[in-house]
Motif scaffolding. Sequence first.
Motif, PDB file in Angstrom:
ATOM      1  N   TRP A 106     -56.888  43.297  -4.433  1.00 53.67           N
ATOM      2  CA  TRP A 106     -58.324  43.221  -4.166  1.00 53.67           C
ATOM      3  C   TRP A 106     -58.603  42.621  -2.801  1.00 53.67           C
ATOM      4  O   TRP A 106     -59.595  42.973  -2.143  1.00 53.67           O
ATOM      5  CB  TRP A 106     -59.023  42.446  -5.271  1.00 53.67           C
ATOM      6  CG  TRP A 106     -58.925  43.170  -6.583  1.00 53.67           C
ATOM      7  CD1 TRP A 106     -58.242  42.789  -7.691  1.00 53.67           C
ATOM      8  CD2 TRP A 106     -59.515  44.446  -6.887  1.00 53.67           C
ATOM      9  NE1 TRP A 106     -58.360  43.744  -8.684  1.00 53.67           N
ATOM     10  CE2 TRP A 106     -59.142  44.768  -8.216  1.00 53.67           C
ATOM     11  CE3 TRP A 106     -60.319  45.340  -6.188  1.00 53.67           C
ATOM     12  CZ2 TRP A 106     -59.544  45.943  -8.849  1.00 53.67           C
ATOM     13  CZ3 TRP A 106     -60.719  46.520  -6.809  1.00 53.67           C
ATOM     14  CH2 TRP A 106     -60.334  46.811  -8.122  1.00 53.67           C
ATOM     15  N   ALA A 137     -58.028  45.521  -0.546  1.00 55.85           N
ATOM     16  CA  ALA A 137     -59.139  46.462  -0.712  1.00 55.85           C
ATOM     17  C   ALA A 137     -60.388  45.970   0.014  1.00 55.85           C
ATOM     18  O   ALA A 137     -61.095  46.752   0.655  1.00 55.85           O
ATOM     19  CB  ALA A 137     -59.434  46.654  -2.198  1.00 55.85           C
ATOM     20  N   GLY A 138     -60.648  44.653  -0.075  1.00 57.10           N
ATOM     21  CA  GLY A 138     -61.796  44.094   0.633  1.00 57.10           C
ATOM     22  C   GLY A 138     -61.661  44.239   2.139  1.00 57.10           C
ATOM     23  O   GLY A 138     -62.631  44.566   2.836  1.00 57.10           O
ATOM     24  N   LEU A 184     -62.376  47.867   3.032  1.00 59.49           N
ATOM     25  CA  LEU A 184     -63.794  48.208   2.976  1.00 59.49           C
ATOM     26  C   LEU A 184     -64.563  47.612   4.148  1.00 59.49           C
ATOM     27  O   LEU A 184     -65.541  48.208   4.623  1.00 59.49           O
ATOM     28  CB  LEU A 184     -64.391  47.754   1.646  1.00 59.49           C
ATOM     29  CG  LEU A 184     -63.977  48.590   0.427  1.00 59.49           C
ATOM     30  CD1 LEU A 184     -64.528  47.978  -0.851  1.00 59.49           C
ATOM     31  CD2 LEU A 184     -64.442  50.045   0.563  1.00 59.49           C
ATOM     32  N   ARG A 235     -57.590  51.519  -9.481  1.00 58.56           N
ATOM     33  CA  ARG A 235     -58.168  50.556  -8.550  1.00 58.56           C
ATOM     34  C   ARG A 235     -58.330  51.158  -7.159  1.00 58.56           C
ATOM     35  O   ARG A 235     -59.394  51.058  -6.532  1.00 58.56           O
ATOM     36  CB  ARG A 235     -57.291  49.303  -8.491  1.00 58.56           C
ATOM     37  CG  ARG A 235     -57.142  48.564  -9.816  1.00 58.56           C
ATOM     38  CD  ARG A 235     -56.108  47.459  -9.697  1.00 58.56           C
ATOM     39  NE  ARG A 235     -54.824  47.986  -9.217  1.00 58.56           N
ATOM     40  CZ  ARG A 235     -53.828  47.225  -8.784  1.00 58.56           C
ATOM     41  NH1 ARG A 235     -53.950  45.901  -8.751  1.00 58.56           N
ATOM     42  NH2 ARG A 235     -52.701  47.778  -8.376  1.00 58.56           N
ATOM     43  N   VAL A 281     -61.871  52.122  -5.048  1.00 54.67           N
ATOM     44  CA  VAL A 281     -62.170  51.591  -3.718  1.00 54.67           C
ATOM     45  C   VAL A 281     -62.312  52.700  -2.683  1.00 54.67           C
ATOM     46  O   VAL A 281     -63.242  52.696  -1.868  1.00 54.67           O
ATOM     47  CB  VAL A 281     -61.079  50.594  -3.287  1.00 54.67           C
ATOM     48  CG1 VAL A 281     -61.231  50.199  -1.818  1.00 54.67           C
ATOM     49  CG2 VAL A 281     -61.106  49.357  -4.182  1.00 54.67           C
ATOM     50  N   PHE A 311     -66.469  54.106  -5.096  1.00 60.03           N
ATOM     51  CA  PHE A 311     -67.435  53.152  -4.547  1.00 60.03           C
ATOM     52  C   PHE A 311     -68.159  53.698  -3.314  1.00 60.03           C
ATOM     53  O   PHE A 311     -69.382  53.523  -3.190  1.00 60.03           O
ATOM     54  CB  PHE A 311     -66.749  51.821  -4.215  1.00 60.03           C
ATOM     55  CG  PHE A 311     -67.630  50.865  -3.480  1.00 60.03           C
ATOM     56  CD1 PHE A 311     -68.647  50.186  -4.136  1.00 60.03           C
ATOM     57  CD2 PHE A 311     -67.468  50.657  -2.114  1.00 60.03           C
ATOM     58  CE1 PHE A 311     -69.481  49.317  -3.442  1.00 60.03           C
ATOM     59  CE2 PHE A 311     -68.291  49.788  -1.420  1.00 60.03           C
ATOM     60  CZ  PHE A 311     -69.299  49.116  -2.093  1.00 60.03           C
TER      61      PHE A 311
END
Length: 346
Positions: A63, A66-67, A70, A204, A208, A212
Amino acid sequence: MPDPGPPTLNERPSPWDRAALKLINDPRDLSFVHLMVACIVTALLGLSLYPLSLTVLQGDWFWAAAGAYLLIWALWTLDRFILMLHCTSHRILFRRQYGWLNHVIPLVLGPFFGETPQTYFCHHMGMHHPENNLHDDLSSTMRFQRDRFGHWLRYFFRFFFLIIFELSLYFVRRGQAKMAYKAVGGELVFWTVVTLLAVFVDWRATLVVFAFPVLMVRVLMMAGNWAQHAFVDAAHPEDPYRNSITCIDSRYNRRCFNDGYHIYHHVKARCHWSDYPGEFQDNKAVYGEHDAIVFRGLDFFLVWALLMVGAYRTLAKAMVELPGAPARSIEERIEFMRTRLRPIPG
């Protein structure tokens, strides 16, 4: 800072730019080729989450990665990609003999930036521009009170959940079955691939990289379109000068190919993005004669946010005084804007 005019080409372009200039129709669009490369890099970063999620990145590490992805996606390329897609939908980027390259932006890169294949083109070019925000426009703002968040939520949820069905029916009723097949086919293929990736590879990374972005981009598109067509003159709703706004001298225009010049975009949709500032300066009197609404220093998303919180004074202070338009005090500007925010029954 003024918005960008026609780009100046380097007298000694690099070998890469010389090669790119041979491929494209208009040398002023060389920046799109550069942006395509940046978007390909962004897409590859997204795809890298799949093998990393299955090997190196577990739990919170995934995560965190992934952050980071993004943030890169949102701050580096997202806004510019969407407006590159917009510009190249109106003006074909690559020359006919290299026509297959014109599919790279909407079909290959689009899914990484929240755009399901074909649906943007079908909605924007096949429906929105011909209907010009009037009542047959499926994204028309006219029936809503356009400074109410609750009304915008209704507008957004209708678009998010029903647009693909309404758009296909729109084309079928108008004898444009091919456009209906493109829109529905693109949506079905996208979500089928997304489902398969989520079930058989990694849910997941799929969330992402593909799911999303669709939600985020559709929120942004509906906020943007709402602001672009928030101020509509009920007596002349068909007039682009009275059903659209223009935003000048903004960071958004400098990043996003002068997208703020929405009034003239509906007057002449094929106008090149670099010509908008000059057109506005040359024809301010025309805008004034139509009593158009032009904001300085704002973009569509700021206009939307200011409407949602009722910050009319901020909007009024940003209004540009146009030659030939009535001179108005701040309070008179606020009242003038309110008259153009009221619902217009169909």
